[in-house]
Design an enzyme around this catalytic site. Structure first.
Site, mmCIF file in Angstrom:
data_model
loop_
_atom_site.group_PDB
_atom_site.id
_atom_site.type_symbol
_atom_site.label_atom_id
_atom_site.label_comp_id
_atom_site.label_asym_id
_atom_site.label_seq_id
_atom_site.Cartn_x
_atom_site.Cartn_y
_atom_site.Cartn_z
ATOM 1 N N TYR A 1 0.826 -1.220 0.000
ATOM 2 C CA TYR A 1 0.000 0.000 0.000
ATOM 3 C C TYR A 1 0.857 1.266 0.000
ATOM 4 C CZ TYR A 1 -4.124 2.778 0.129
ATOM 5 O OH TYR A 1 -5.098 3.676 -0.239
ATOM 6 N N LYS B 1 -1.243 8.194 -3.590
ATOM 7 C CA LYS B 1 -1.722 8.900 -2.394
ATOM 8 C C LYS B 1 -0.757 10.029 -2.002
ATOM 9 C CE LYS B 1 -5.594 6.765 -1.633
ATOM 10 N NZ LYS B 1 -6.846 7.466 -2.016
ATOM 11 N N THR C 1 -14.644 -1.994 1.710
ATOM 12 C CA THR C 1 -15.399 -1.296 0.663
ATOM 13 C C THR C 1 -15.098 -2.025 -0.647
ATOM 14 O OG1 THR C 1 -13.621 0.205 0.027
ATOM 15 C CG2 THR C 1 -15.066 0.953 1.810
HETATM 16 P P1 NAI Z 1 -15.708 2.829 -3.047
HETATM 17 O O1 NAI Z 1 -15.332 1.884 -4.130
HETATM 18 O O2 NAI Z 1 -16.692 2.381 -2.030
HETATM 19 O O3 NAI Z 1 -16.289 4.197 -3.682
HETATM 20 C C1 NAI Z 1 -15.845 4.729 -4.871
HETATM 21 C C2 NAI Z 1 -16.785 5.826 -5.354
HETATM 22 O O4 NAI Z 1 -16.195 6.397 -6.542
HETATM 23 C C3 NAI Z 1 -18.185 5.336 -5.772
HETATM 24 O O5 NAI Z 1 -19.147 6.298 -5.390
HETATM 25 C C4 NAI Z 1 -18.103 5.289 -7.294
HETATM 26 O O6 NAI Z 1 -19.337 5.479 -7.977
HETATM 27 C C5 NAI Z 1 -17.180 6.480 -7.552
HETATM 28 N N1 NAI Z 1 -16.527 6.446 -8.840
HETATM 29 C C6 NAI Z 1 -15.705 5.509 -9.357
HETATM 30 N N2 NAI Z 1 -15.296 5.868 -10.599
HETATM 31 C C7 NAI Z 1 -15.885 7.062 -10.859
HETATM 32 C C8 NAI Z 1 -15.874 7.941 -11.961
HETATM 33 N N3 NAI Z 1 -15.152 7.697 -13.064
HETATM 34 N N4 NAI Z 1 -16.639 9.050 -11.902
HETATM 35 C C9 NAI Z 1 -17.391 9.342 -10.810
HETATM 36 N N5 NAI Z 1 -17.418 8.560 -9.718
HETATM 37 C C10 NAI Z 1 -16.684 7.430 -9.748
HETATM 38 O O7 NAI Z 1 -14.330 3.281 -2.398
HETATM 39 P P2 NAI Z 1 -13.880 3.826 -0.968
HETATM 40 O O8 NAI Z 1 -13.112 2.754 -0.290
HETATM 41 O O9 NAI Z 1 -14.978 4.503 -0.262
HETATM 42 O O10 NAI Z 1 -12.790 4.885 -1.419
HETATM 43 C C11 NAI Z 1 -12.975 6.294 -1.384
HETATM 44 C C12 NAI Z 1 -11.672 6.948 -1.053
HETATM 45 O O11 NAI Z 1 -11.280 6.575 0.274
HETATM 46 C C13 NAI Z 1 -10.503 6.513 -1.965
HETATM 47 O O12 NAI Z 1 -9.662 7.613 -2.178
HETATM 48 C C14 NAI Z 1 -9.781 5.474 -1.114
HETATM 49 O O13 NAI Z 1 -8.438 5.314 -1.476
HETATM 50 C C15 NAI Z 1 -9.932 6.114 0.245
HETATM 51 N N6 NAI Z 1 -9.683 5.237 1.399
HETATM 52 C C16 NAI Z 1 -10.263 4.005 1.486
HETATM 53 C C17 NAI Z 1 -9.990 3.175 2.560
HETATM 54 C C18 NAI Z 1 -10.608 1.822 2.684
HETATM 55 O O14 NAI Z 1 -10.164 1.061 3.529
HETATM 56 N N7 NAI Z 1 -11.621 1.500 1.931
HETATM 57 C C19 NAI Z 1 -9.102 3.630 3.658
HETATM 58 C C20 NAI Z 1 -8.629 4.979 3.515
HETATM 59 C C21 NAI Z 1 -8.889 5.737 2.400
#
Ligand code: NAI
Length: 399
Positions: free
Chosen positions: A238, A247, A278
């Protein structure tokens, strides 16, 4: 059409989603936020980019139901076609908009490629028409496997690879409930660059610049994007891998954006969130095993949170305060995850975990429950034997 919907898992994704289950998941998250004290000085007009699942969805729910904010959500989800269900994010958005309408809250959604100029333009026009061009919080929460740069037309593919040598570590096949060993070849320079172009700060910067140029940002606007750091166990895949480079770019972009936003007294922030189940994190090798152990240890300590608890805490306690920031200015929502006793306990299990003791040493059951729940399965109070209408429209989106 009405049909009985059951989960169909392929790899780390479920290709079906249950409309009623997704709705129940939204209601549960809303109820969590409503049970907390209302935030009277919170944001009032919130744009969430990546609003349909995971952290973005939880942020939208927290803003709407925690501080009565009007929200516009941008996401890229699939409607139902024929016998195929819509994606979970589609049903989540339907349920969110309906719940917001019932509560008298403004909520509109835009579905399409947020990386494109067209979707940015549509969003700006909506903000101008409905909000007189005054957004006070922009949450950037896109997680995507690829991005087409609207200037050049080049499509970049992100990868989840180590940098340097081949990386070998324990992982878990969650469906087979087996501890496995993965070996991943290192990234080349193109992999690194492409991942930065997808998951780094380019698109966040384009959004903020476009909103600023169109006079859509209110005085003292804030924008926040989400990152992850995590412990040594996951560093090679990561933080020190391709995604970590992206990141680092995102985090550097926050500093540039804060300069840009000084013209409206605004601020760009990074929130370091906790590792959670997620759709995005399920795709990362090694991380699901880490999460399964982490959940067990954090539950034992009573400090476990899910997306909604994290985002409610972020919006209510951290985003508008200087508390809980590290020396890089990042908001540390991973504070409880990174506590030394938790990490020591996780490391001790990591060294000894095997298929035989997976059930007792980790919270694999909770991992599985959270995974199915992402797609609307396994929620209490939902009759999964009853046929359900799968072709449902997002109220604010014309067919
Ligand atoms: P997720 O997969 O649940 O959500 C992704 C979102 O992005 C969805 O709403 C989807 O529709 C949207 N999306 C994807 N491609 C798109 C596009 N081309 N245009 C518009 N919308 C688009 O992911 P998650 O885990 O909630 O990730 C969100 C952020 O949080 C990311 O930056 C991730 O790296 C970060 N993050 C996640 C962690 C985890 O453990 N899941 C931990 C810390 C940070």
């Amino acid at each position: 059409m009405s049909t009985i919907v059951s989960p169909k898992v392929r790899g780390f994704i479920c290709t079906t989603a249950h409309p009623t289950g997704c709705k129940q998941h939204i209601i549960n998250q809303i109820n969590y936020v409503k049970a907390k004290e209302k935030q009277t000085d919170g944001p009032k007009r919130v744009l969430v980019i990546g609003a349909s699942t995971g952290f973005g969805l939880a942020s939208r729910i927290s803003a709407a139901f925690g501080s009565d904010a009007a929200t516009i959500g941008v996401s890229f989800e699939r409607p139902a076609t024929g016998k195929r269900t819509a994606s979970a994010g589609w049903y989540n958005t339907v349920a969110f908009e309906n719940a917001a309408a019932e509560a008298g809250l403004y909520a509109k959604s835009i579905n399409g490629d947020g990386f494109s100029n067209d979707i940015k333009q549509q969003t700006i026009e909506l903000i101008q028409k409905d909000w007189g061009g005054e957004v006070d919080l922009v949450i950037y929460s896109i997680a995507a496997p690829r991005r087409t740069d609207p200037e050049t037309g080049t499509t970049y593919q992100s990868t989840l690879k180590p940098i340097g040598d081949v990386y070998t570590n324990k992982s878990v096949d969650v469906m087979a409930r087996k501890v496995t060993e993965v070996s991943i070849d290192p990234a080349n320079e193109d992999d690194i660059e492409n991942t930065i172009r997808v998951m780094g700060g380019d698109d966040w910067q384009r959004w903020i610049n476009a909103l600023l140029e169109a006079n859509c940002l209110a005085n003292a606007v804030k924008t926040v994007a989400y990152t992850y750091i995590g412990p040594a166990i996951t560093h090679r895949i990561y933080r020190e891998g391709t995604i970590g480079r992206a990141k680092a770019h995102l985090e550097a972009t926050a500093k540039e954006l804060s300069n840009t936003l000084s013209s409206v007294n605004g601020e760009a922030l990074i929130s370091v969130n906790k590792a959670l189940v997620t759709q995005a994190s399920a795709a990362i090798p090694v991380v699901p095993l880490y999460i399964s152990i982490l959940f067990k240890k954090m539950k034992e300590k009573g400090s476990h949170e899910d997306c909604i608890e994290q985002m409610q805490r972020l919006l209510c306690e951290r985003l508008y305060s200087k508390e809980g920031r590290d020396n890089e200015g990042r908001i540390r929502m991973d504070d409880w995850e990174m506590e030394k006793d938790i990490q020591d306990a996780v490391s001790a299990v990591w060294d000894n975990v095997s298929t035989d003791n997976l059930g007792s040493e980790t919270d694999i059951d909770s991992y599985m429950h959270c995974f199915y729940r992402l797609f609307g399965f396994g929620l209490d109070g939902v009759d999964y034997d009853a046929p359900v209408e799968i072709d449902v429209a997002i109220p604010s989106i014309k067919k």
